[in-house]
Scaffold this active site. Structure first.
Site, PDB file in Angstrom:
ATOM      1  N   HIS A 295      -4.147 -45.394  17.840  1.00  0.00           N
ATOM      2  CA  HIS A 295      -4.587 -44.663  16.642  1.00  0.00           C
ATOM      3  C   HIS A 295      -5.810 -45.302  15.981  1.00  0.00           C
ATOM      4  CE1 HIS A 295      -1.261 -41.757  16.464  1.00  0.00           C
ATOM      5  NE2 HIS A 295      -0.593 -42.711  17.089  1.00  0.00           N
TER       6      HIS A 295
ATOM      7  N   SER B 159       1.328 -45.367  13.647  1.00  0.00           N
ATOM      8  CA  SER B 159       1.137 -43.911  13.663  1.00  0.00           C
ATOM      9  C   SER B 159       1.866 -43.182  12.546  1.00  0.00           C
ATOM     10  CB  SER B 159       1.593 -43.354  15.013  1.00  0.00           C
ATOM     11  OG  SER B 159       2.958 -43.625  15.223  1.00  0.00           O
TER      12      SER B 159
ATOM     13  N   LYS C 165      -6.087 -38.987  21.823  1.00  0.00           N
ATOM     14  CA  LYS C 165      -6.343 -38.925  20.383  1.00  0.00           C
ATOM     15  C   LYS C 165      -7.860 -38.778  20.158  1.00  0.00           C
ATOM     16  CE  LYS C 165      -1.911 -40.753  19.377  1.00  0.00           C
ATOM     17  NZ  LYS C 165      -1.355 -40.486  20.703  1.00  0.00           N
TER      18      LYS C 165
END
Lengths: 83, 394
Positions: B213, B185, B244
């Protein structure tokens, strides 16, 4: 490995991390309290120690380490487990 | 009341920031206008510091699903699934996730952080060994602490270093749990996942990959790095998040283990946490259905990432990794990074300031996260704001 030999080797490894600190490093020197190593420097020191002694040091065991002597004992224990 | 000495270090950082007069960790977005725009301090601001990779937070279908669930099932569950009961939709989302990944089963957690805490502490305990990448997210470190396992770090993205440390375990290597992330990240760099799979197989160990991610970002179906590298079948557990690319809140784990249904009950962060609200579950189910087919959004995201990466490179900035949804500008000095971050905000661009010890290599970072919802004009405006920093030589 003899404890005093490990301490001597460890003092050599710790010395560059403690640059600028007017402390004579002995077995009883506090790694964070006297040498002022922050968490990042401690982790860099761990990597240097792992390379030098060809061991893996569990990070959970670091909670018990206060002094150079404590770390030397952990190195001996880790080396024994890795053998 | 006397000062708590445990807070000394954090208090010192807060005082340091107060002295400079900039508070990057307490930013208030007064109004959210769209997935990529907000009002901060009265200024229209481009949001380049979210993890809203596919721009799913304002998706009309997700909002409609959430609204319907809110009306039909209420605002919250008021308890944990084990003690207070699951709603049908919790289990339906788990089956959706298992299908999406082609795995036997899934467990839904209330956040991505708890998914790592819950899985690691259920899979390992005192006397067990967990091997983690040195640049792992705090949730992985904290999961290992909660597990009470022997936790050994290996050099970031270094499969040879992992193999060396596995060899030191001797016969115990087969019982070790290896944990890596798909995309990291902070810098946005990818794991050499095929190499890690090779090590895992060599020693017969268990591999958990956090795709927080990379889910929705990488792969034809959006399954993440394991899909791109063709190793999904060799990954024992995939952990991920809804916060996310899915544009919501929550976390999950999927796996082929026959113990999936036992693991949830061995996981304190699952057992003792309130379950996700019906609207969250409903919107996430809709988002997951759309994510799988969102090839166009992934292409747009990659095009935006490449545009930002090229623009910032042309300005002479050092960047953390190849073009990816996370584009990190390496600044080095903490105080300069702080002032630079503030400069960007005052020029209408919000990014993340990341400083040691959360960052690798003692670097301070200005971390941009790109969204498929950014327009090319917004990407250019982000580059222009970076270019207006007096330190830029170009």
């Amino acid at each position: 490995m003899n404890h005093q030999d490990v301490v001597a080797q460890l003092i050599e490894l710790v010395t560059p991390f403690a640059e600028g600190r007017p402390v004579v490093i002995t077995e009883n020197t506090g790694i964070t309290s006297e040498l002022g190593l922050d968490s990042l420097k401690v982790m860099d020191l761990v990597v240097a120690v792992e390379d030098e002694f060809d061991i893996s040091v569990p990070i959970n065991a670091l909670a018990e380490v206060r002094t150079v002597g404590d770390f030397a004992s952990l190195i001996q224990k880790s080396a024994g487990e890795n053998a | 009341m006397k000062e708590n000495p445990r807070l000394k270090a954090v208090r010192a950082v807060r005082q340091e920031l107060a002295a400079v007069g900039i508070d990057p960790f307490g930013v208030q977005i007064d109004q959210i206008v769209s997935p990529t725009e907000g009002i901060i301090d009265g200024r229209p601001t481009i949001l380049a510091g979210t993890n809203n990779y596919l721009g799913m937070t304002f998706d009309a279908d997700c909002i409609a699903s959430a609204r319907e669930a809110l009306e039909s099932s209420g605002t919250g569950t008021t308890g944990s699934r084990m003690a207070n009961g699951s709603y049908a939709s919790h289990r339906e989302l788990e089956l959706d996730l298992a299908r999406f990944y082609g795995k036997r089963d899934a467990i839904v957690f209330s956040t991505g952080y708890q998914a790592n805490l819950g899985m690691i502490s259920a899979l390992a305990g005192p006397g067990d060994t967990v091997m983690i990448d040195a640049d792992s997210h705090a949730s992985i470190y904290d999961g290992c602490t909660l597990a009470g396992a022997n936790t050994i770090r290996f050099r970031h993205n270094d499969a040879d270093d992992l193999a060396k440390r596995m060899r030191r375990l001797g016969d115990g290597a087969a019982d070790a749990l290896i944990i890596v992330e798909g995309v990291y990240s902070m810098l946005g760099d990818r794991a050499p996942l095929r190499e890690f799979v090779r090590v895992k197989k060599e020693f017969g160990a268990t591999l958990l990959v956090d795709e927080a991610h990379s889910m929705g970002v990488l792969g034809e179906k959006g399954q993440g790095l394991a899909e791109v590298d063709g190793v999904l079948a060799d990954v024992d557990f995939v952990v991920g998040t809804f916060s996310k690319s899915l544009g919501n809140t929550g976390g999950f784990c999927v796996g082929d283990s026959a113990d999936m249904d036992v693991l949830r009950y061995a996981s304190r962060p699952y057992v003792f946490t309130a379950s996700l609200a019906p609207a969250t579950i409903a919107a996430t189910r809709t988002a997951l259905r759309k994510l799988e087919k969102a090839t166009d959004l992934r292409k747009r995201l990659q095009a935006n990432a490449e545009r930002l990466h090229a623009g910032l490179s042309a300005l002479g900035f050092r960047l953390g990794a190849a073009p990816n949804a996370v584009v990190a500008v390496l600044v080095g000095d903490k105080l300069e990074a702080l002032r630079f971050w503030d400069h960007l905000l005052k020029h209408g661009v919000y990014v993340n300031l990341m400083v040691p010890p959360a960052t690798p290599g003692n670097e301070s970072l200005l971390r941009c996260s790109v969204s498929a919802a950014h327009t090319p004009e917004q990407i250019d405006a982000i580059c222009a704001a970076f270019g207006s920093w007096p330190g830029v030589k170009a």
